[in-house]
Design a protein around this motif. Structure first.
Motif: not given
Length: 122
Positions: A1-8, A99-101, A107-108
């Motif tokens: 899940m972390r890798i997907l978060g970094y990719i996004l 929305v993404a931001n 999350v941050s």
């Protein structure tokens, strides 16, 4: 899940590198958009610069909240401007980025809270 978060995050940062760059270099489409809003041309350069700096900031954990917050305000302005000037077809792109931001910001902030709690408990 972390890798997907970094990719996004990298994809999101890449989008802001492209949009910020287009504003800073004065791409015709950006000039036309800012002219249609009757905004001074310097605002395009300022927003482009903030987008470029914030794109880098998204990739640095310590600056992620600030970068995401700045981009969120810019995107609220973008969505609002398109609404006010009746450019409804242009709204989806900044709305999705908004929305993404907001997700990145939430999350941050939660990660910062968790870090603070761990520091207090240590």
């Amino acid at each position: 899940m972390r890798i997907l978060g970094y990719i996004l995050l990298v994809v999101l940062a890449g989008v802001f590198v492209m949009t910020g760059y287009n504003k800073v270099v004065g791409a015709d489409m950006m000039v036309q958009t800012f002219d249609s809003f009757s905004y001074p041309k310097w605002t395009m350069y300022l927003i482009g610069g903030v987008e470029l700096l914030s794109a880098v900031g998204l990739l640095i954990p310590r600056s992620r909240v600030l970068a995401s917050g700045a981009l969120t305000f810019i995107l609220i302005g973008a969505v609002g401007s398109h609404l006010i000037y009746g450019q409804y077809g242009a709204i989806p792109f900044p709305a999705v980025l908004l929305v993404a931001n907001i997700v990145v910001l939430i999350v941050s902030l939660r990660q910062m809270e968790d870090t603070d709690i761990e520091a207090v408990q240590a």
